[in-house]
Design a protein around this motif. Sequence first.
Motif, PDB file in Angstrom:
ATOM      1  N   VAL A 871      10.634  22.004 -22.301  1.00 45.18           N
ATOM      2  CA  VAL A 871       9.675  22.758 -23.096  1.00 45.18           C
ATOM      3  C   VAL A 871      10.336  23.073 -24.428  1.00 45.18           C
ATOM      4  O   VAL A 871      11.463  23.587 -24.464  1.00 45.18           O
ATOM      5  N   GLY A 872       9.681  22.752 -25.512  1.00 44.85           N
ATOM      6  CA  GLY A 872      10.253  23.020 -26.823  1.00 44.85           C
ATOM      7  C   GLY A 872       9.314  22.649 -27.935  1.00 44.85           C
ATOM      8  O   GLY A 872       8.213  22.117 -27.716  1.00 44.85           O
ATOM      9  N   HIS A 873       9.743  22.930 -29.165  1.00 46.19           N
ATOM     10  CA  HIS A 873       8.919  22.646 -30.331  1.00 46.19           C
ATOM     11  C   HIS A 873       9.121  21.234 -30.858  1.00 46.19           C
ATOM     12  O   HIS A 873       8.292  20.731 -31.609  1.00 46.19           O
ATOM     13  N   ASN A 874      10.218  20.615 -30.530  1.00 44.38           N
ATOM     14  CA  ASN A 874      10.485  19.251 -30.977  1.00 44.38           C
ATOM     15  C   ASN A 874       9.724  18.283 -30.077  1.00 44.38           C
ATOM     16  O   ASN A 874       9.893  18.287 -28.856  1.00 44.38           O
ATOM     17  N   ASN A 875       8.874  17.451 -30.672  1.00 37.92           N
ATOM     18  CA  ASN A 875       8.036  16.577 -29.864  1.00 37.92           C
ATOM     19  C   ASN A 875       8.714  15.281 -29.452  1.00 37.92           C
ATOM     20  O   ASN A 875       8.065  14.369 -28.961  1.00 37.92           O
ATOM     21  N   VAL A 876      10.015  15.188 -29.641  1.00 41.31           N
ATOM     22  CA  VAL A 876      10.763  14.013 -29.182  1.00 41.31           C
ATOM     23  C   VAL A 876      11.036  14.175 -27.695  1.00 41.31           C
ATOM     24  O   VAL A 876      11.678  15.129 -27.273  1.00 41.31           O
ATOM     25  N   LYS A 877      10.532  13.268 -26.880  1.00 44.63           N
ATOM     26  CA  LYS A 877      10.732  13.319 -25.444  1.00 44.63           C
ATOM     27  C   LYS A 877      11.947  12.508 -25.053  1.00 44.63           C
ATOM     28  O   LYS A 877      12.090  11.359 -25.453  1.00 44.63           O
ATOM     29  N   SER A 878      12.819  13.122 -24.271  1.00 47.14           N
ATOM     30  CA  SER A 878      14.017  12.436 -23.820  1.00 47.14           C
ATOM     31  C   SER A 878      13.679  11.498 -22.667  1.00 47.14           C
ATOM     32  O   SER A 878      12.765  11.760 -21.876  1.00 47.14           O
ATOM     33  N   SER A 879      14.442  10.436 -22.551  1.00 47.58           N
ATOM     34  CA  SER A 879      14.189   9.453 -21.499  1.00 47.58           C
ATOM     35  C   SER A 879      14.494  10.004 -20.113  1.00 47.58           C
ATOM     36  O   SER A 879      13.971   9.488 -19.114  1.00 47.58           O
ATOM     37  N   ILE A 880      15.305  11.030 -20.033  1.00 47.96           N
ATOM     38  CA  ILE A 880      15.671  11.562 -18.717  1.00 47.96           C
ATOM     39  C   ILE A 880      14.700  12.636 -18.252  1.00 47.96           C
ATOM     40  O   ILE A 880      14.792  13.098 -17.125  1.00 47.96           O
ATOM     41  N   ALA A 881      13.773  13.076 -19.095  1.00 45.14           N
ATOM     42  CA  ALA A 881      12.807  14.107 -18.721  1.00 45.14           C
ATOM     43  C   ALA A 881      11.589  13.481 -18.081  1.00 45.14           C
ATOM     44  O   ALA A 881      11.038  12.493 -18.575  1.00 45.14           O
ATOM     45  N   ASN A 882      11.163  14.038 -16.956  1.00 41.99           N
ATOM     46  CA  ASN A 882       9.930  13.566 -16.315  1.00 41.99           C
ATOM     47  C   ASN A 882       8.698  13.964 -17.107  1.00 41.99           C
ATOM     48  O   ASN A 882       7.667  13.296 -17.044  1.00 41.99           O
ATOM     49  N   ALA A 883       8.783  15.087 -17.807  1.00 43.04           N
ATOM     50  CA  ALA A 883       7.659  15.540 -18.631  1.00 43.04           C
ATOM     51  C   ALA A 883       8.206  16.440 -19.725  1.00 43.04           C
ATOM     52  O   ALA A 883       9.257  17.067 -19.582  1.00 43.04           O
ATOM     53  N   HIS A 884       7.494  16.461 -20.831  1.00 45.97           N
ATOM     54  CA  HIS A 884       7.867  17.333 -21.948  1.00 45.97           C
ATOM     55  C   HIS A 884       6.608  18.002 -22.489  1.00 45.97           C
ATOM     56  O   HIS A 884       5.598  17.330 -22.745  1.00 45.97           O
ATOM     57  N   VAL A 885       6.635  19.312 -22.606  1.00 47.14           N
ATOM     58  CA  VAL A 885       5.531  20.070 -23.179  1.00 47.14           C
ATOM     59  C   VAL A 885       5.956  20.526 -24.565  1.00 47.14           C
ATOM     60  O   VAL A 885       6.877  21.339 -24.699  1.00 47.14           O
ATOM     61  N   CYS A 886       5.317  19.956 -25.564  1.00 47.47           N
ATOM     62  CA  CYS A 886       5.626  20.322 -26.949  1.00 47.47           C
ATOM     63  C   CYS A 886       4.725  21.483 -27.351  1.00 47.47           C
ATOM     64  O   CYS A 886       3.496  21.374 -27.313  1.00 47.47           O
ATOM     65  N   MET A 887       5.329  22.577 -27.733  1.00 46.72           N
ATOM     66  CA  MET A 887       4.569  23.765 -28.099  1.00 46.72           C
ATOM     67  C   MET A 887       4.085  23.673 -29.536  1.00 46.72           C
ATOM     68  O   MET A 887       4.740  23.048 -30.386  1.00 46.72           O
ATOM     69  N   PRO A 888       2.961  24.299 -29.830  1.00 44.11           N
ATOM     70  CA  PRO A 888       2.472  24.293 -31.213  1.00 44.11           C
ATOM     71  C   PRO A 888       3.365  25.140 -32.100  1.00 44.11           C
ATOM     72  O   PRO A 888       4.009  26.080 -31.644  1.00 44.11           O
ATOM     73  N   SER A 889       3.410  24.772 -33.354  1.00 42.24           N
ATOM     74  CA  SER A 889       4.216  25.530 -34.309  1.00 42.24           C
ATOM     75  C   SER A 889       3.526  25.506 -35.666  1.00 42.24           C
ATOM     76  O   SER A 889       3.208  24.439 -36.190  1.00 42.24           O
ATOM     77  N   THR A 890       3.282  26.673 -36.197  1.00 43.78           N
ATOM     78  CA  THR A 890       2.665  26.787 -37.519  1.00 43.78           C
ATOM     79  C   THR A 890       3.658  27.258 -38.559  1.00 43.78           C
ATOM     80  O   THR A 890       3.260  27.630 -39.664  1.00 43.78           O
ATOM     81  N   ARG A 891       4.913  27.234 -38.204  1.00 40.86           N
ATOM     82  CA  ARG A 891       5.918  27.691 -39.163  1.00 40.86           C
ATOM     83  C   ARG A 891       6.100  26.666 -40.275  1.00 40.86           C
ATOM     84  O   ARG A 891       5.767  25.483 -40.139  1.00 40.86           O
ATOM     85  N   ARG A 892       6.675  27.138 -41.377  1.00 38.54           N
ATOM     86  CA  ARG A 892       7.047  26.226 -42.454  1.00 38.54           C
ATOM     87  C   ARG A 892       8.384  25.568 -42.134  1.00 38.54           C
ATOM     88  O   ARG A 892       9.152  26.075 -41.316  1.00 38.54           O
TER      89      ARG A 892
END
Length: 1314
Positions: A871-892
């Motif tokens: 779970v994180g703000h970076n939408n790059v999914k690692s190959s070892i992760a079964n799933a990745h939830v990219c959180m929204p971010s409205t920051r600059r």
Amino acid sequence: MVRTRLVVPKRGTAARALAASWTSAARSHTSRPLSLLSPAHRSSSLLLGHLRFATSSRNSEAESHPHLWLPWRREHAWSASLSPAGKLSLSRSASPAPVGHLLSHNGDFDAARVFESPLPQALFGRWLAAVLGHANPVDSDSAKIAGYFDLFSTRGRWGASCRRAWVLAVSRSEGDALGDGYADGAPLPGAGAFRRWGDAFEGKFVEMGLADVCPRTEGGKFREGVMRLEGEMVSLLEANRTAFEVSRFRAGQVTDFVVEAISSFFTADAASCMSSFLRSSSGSFGLAVACATEHDSLVLAALGQPMAFAVDPNAGMVLYGSEVSAVRVPVQENFAPLRYRYNIDDHDGEVVRIGRRNHNRAYIDALFGDSSDPTSDAVSPVVLRLAPTFSDDFELSFDKLAPEQYTPEMLAKSFSLQQCAAIIPPPGDLVADDIADIPQIMRDITVDWGEATSANRLAANDFVHLFADARFRHSRGTGHHGGLDLLITGIESSLYLGEQLAADFKIIFPGINVVCVSSNKLLGALEDVPRMVHFCGYNRISSQTLAKDRPVVLCISQSGQTFATLHATRQLLCILQGNVFLVTGQADTKMREAVIDTMGAEAGSRRMIYNHSNLRVAEPATVATCAMHHTLTEFLLYVSQTSAASLNLEMSVIKEDLVDFRDLVDCVHDDLPEIVYDSSRTHQRLVKQGLRWAQHITEPWRVMVLSGLYILVTVISGYPLFSLILVGIADPHPAAVYSMRTLDALLFIMLPKVFSYLLRWWEGRVVFARHGKRTLVICDVPWVHQNLENYVTKLFALSYSFLGIECHGACAHDDMVHNFTHRVARGTLLALGRPDGRVLSLLKTEQTIMLAAKQAAFIENMGVGPEIVTVGHNNVKSSIANAHVCMPSTRRKFLSETLYDFALAAKASTLEQEDFERACTLILSNLYKQSVKLGPAYPRRMLTVGIYHAQDATYSPEGPPGYMGTPGRTRAPSDLSLDSTSAHSRLSNSAHSYPTATAKSESGGDANAPPYARRERTMSANSLNSDDDHAEEVLAMTAASGNMAAQVADALIQTPERRAGRGGLNAHFTPDLNASMAASSESGSKPEDDQLRGDPLQGSKHATLNLSLDARYAFASRLPQKVRHKLDKTQTMEHLFESRVASFERYVSMLVMFHAMAESASKPWLLPAWDIARSQSNLRVATTACPVSVEEDALGETEDLASSAGINDAAFNESKHMIQESKARVGGRDVAPEEFFPVSTVTLEDDNLSKVGGAKRNSSNGDLYRSKALSSIPKDMNELDFVKPITGVESVGIGLSEMGGGGGGIVEEDSNDK
């Protein structure tokens, strides 16, 4: 009396179980239906309840409250009554009446002082068994307190009074009763002796007719009769010493015995016994005692444990509880609570008797004159009578253990006009309701901190100046150098949040000495031997050190009455007084009361910070933790802004950084709805992942059900699966029959595995994961994984054995590999929180965390390893992760991100090192110049966090406005005025400084305002969904990237090396990009196709290319030192973003995911669902010692220490003097951050709603409760004259409205809805 006790089943509800048990028991006694709160029983029923959290014994029915020592029995007893003519007399019960004491106790009982030396409670229990002639098998310390009352509460019973007199007047040590060879006085007589003594006293008493003598109107005659009774009884006993077993009494002891027995008969009621117990015992006590012979009254007491009661004449009801919130529940129409609450003084100790009129005072005055009992050091109790709904003889009697005198007026002013703490929650998901409240509560907090007159701001102002005073003393030599500046304390969740706050304070104020310590450690370490509790590895902070350093203290507690934090607060108040600040979840708390008791009512609002979450019934902490974290974030931001604006403190940030910090914090309000609300895609992805993991957890039970169903069907039908093959064969071969039976037997054996594999295949899960209970490991920053571990374990606290989960927490880039890689098994669930590695200073952190995940994923068996979800703000999914939830971010974007994106568009990474370094330098320089050039025309969304640090030193020779050359130092407010005609001023207005006076444009906006000041005109964009496109921003950014690439290429072509032909542009850039740059240099724009290729936003306002962390790391490794130095200046903001914003949003995301997991798992097949909102311990608020206890008689030592350290009683005045000195050092006034910093966009939105007449959204439960309760609160304080203080039996009561100020005796609770 009816006593019902039970051990509440694991998944049972205590309230319902107790009510059903009481109703059933009462029905068996009365032979007619009873309702627990029926009108027929409200005026006559006393419900003495206790929900126990064990401290000294096991959880069994025998150990449950209420306790008694002696079994119920019947005796003749005398009771006082008042005739219509006003004559007071005693009458003997016609038939034997019930006798006994019921007691409930919250706290710890350590020892009782009956003789010269105290008796430990274990020895005290043995001694009680000998004296009372009855051994109680219960091991509980509370049962021994009940035995104390059986022994010493004897009013109206001659035999019991004689036993009490023997203990107090004849016995000299416990050995007299125990007979262990240490007897110091007369040995314990037999039980028959007490009875004979009582019969003799009663005979003489009746013979003399003393029962009919009124002590009020015939005081002289009564005293003469008592003296004659004493003389005759002494003569009778002396003449028959052997027959009455007084031959072993010493000289004069017979007289003392007779006097004490008569006094006990007339005055030893439960209330006076309670006062004597508290004065002679050590421990912590929240007590409620009901005496069978005083069935119309209840005695409450508090010492070291909170206790409160609420009354309301219109309801005819009194509620009491050990938690303030317990008496604020709605029990009347319109969700109204009982209106008036009194918090019993548990600091100095206090006894309150509630019930019909007590005539004890009349007999005391008659026996001892107008003075109190000479055997007691107590001050005469003060009585308040209640009217009109209560009967005329209903009264409240108060006996404070403090030696100070107090008046009825003082007591009346201690009553609080209370509002409802919580409505009785309807059936439903309390945890989900709390999570849904998170976005609105966060907005309420930010809006409150944006109001200059809010209580939180007032408290923060005082904190800032006392904090600055501590730094001034410790750095300038007025105190010893290196002293402690800031101390933060709390327990459990509050401690985790406090530790993170301490780290963040250290980031912003690197020179301070800040310590965060557990309240239990602080409480145990502040004591001296033998009361001191030692903690290995803890560098003890002594009272002497605190008194010498005088740090500012922040005590954090959601409930405001957590045992360890409450008592640590009291001890700190004795030492530091005005330097102690509180952060709580409710406005009216015991900790606030402790501050008021020490420093007065003004300090109640100037020393308390409130997080708006209010009471939350669910045990798993969700909105309470979020509200505390966000409140501490706003607090940290406010302290930093105020320090930067007006105080000369060493800081690692400058004014412009704090402007960026404000904007980063505001982005939370845009991101949270995307995480929390059902309609958002992020929420749906989190729920989907939680449901998937719920399938893992429920698998063992579902397999058991399916296996049982298969066995049931096949055995009853007689046709197992493989045997069905032979059904159609007339005469199967015996070998075939045995073969099929063998296969069926093997299937029965392997049935669980078969169904497991089938379920996993059907649901698309990993087939060959390990069978059985799953293990969940939560990896994130410490405060996140610690709180989430508690959260998940409470969600599953009531789970079934086949539906449980093992939950652990670890820091992924610290101890996870060492603690958990050897525990990894097939199917281990690993929830990994990833920091945003797109930010340069967090890049290596995310890489390290992903490396740890890879090391865990390496542990495989049968080709299956752990199941990893990130779970994180970076939408790059690692190959070892079964799933990745990219959180929204409205920051600059941060400066490092923007540099990377523009360098990517310019393809600078393909250049040689020298050209690469020059390209990066040019990008930073052009970014800063472009933001200066465009000024207010620059879209807010495209402003870069930390752009101020990208400027060239040659571009602004005078330096940034307000910058004094030292990091963190800003000019005084008077030096920040700007000359609009100077180049320096033009730069300031177009960059990040915030001028005090600006020109207005025709549109009403600020023409010269810096980009950060234009939030009013762009806040609508801030509230839009992060997935939406903003064409004007995308086009502007795309054009800017194209122009930037062209400028970089043009600058590189113009170098002497290029002109000399030692390197062509074609060697480093593609032909398409060269053509694009050439076109851009001529026309100032890029072709459409090149815009798409060079667009770092990829058509969205805040998307970043899906490049690996390794590519970013390689880019960062090539950065020149000069560029790195500029980027390093933004590290503080990047780290604060991670600790205060990014980790917070990950925490909320995991709250949603794990709630979905637990909610689904809590509804198993064929079994009742369990309540995920509570646990079997019911430990929502730890009001008892957990585990460090406090002996209240030791408090005087702390107060003596405070006095010896030179701290006077005028604590609050002293702190105010320090605040004035701090103000004088910075110009003599408080400088509001709004003078130099833009306010929150949330505050602006709230103000705009107010201006156009729109109602503020207010969906939090606390506001709902308050709005429903307000209708029942009187608007006219003169209605409160129901309380009539009685200073004496013959005195006339006065109403509160007669005290002046229109009935100001009632203190209204702090609330936003007064």
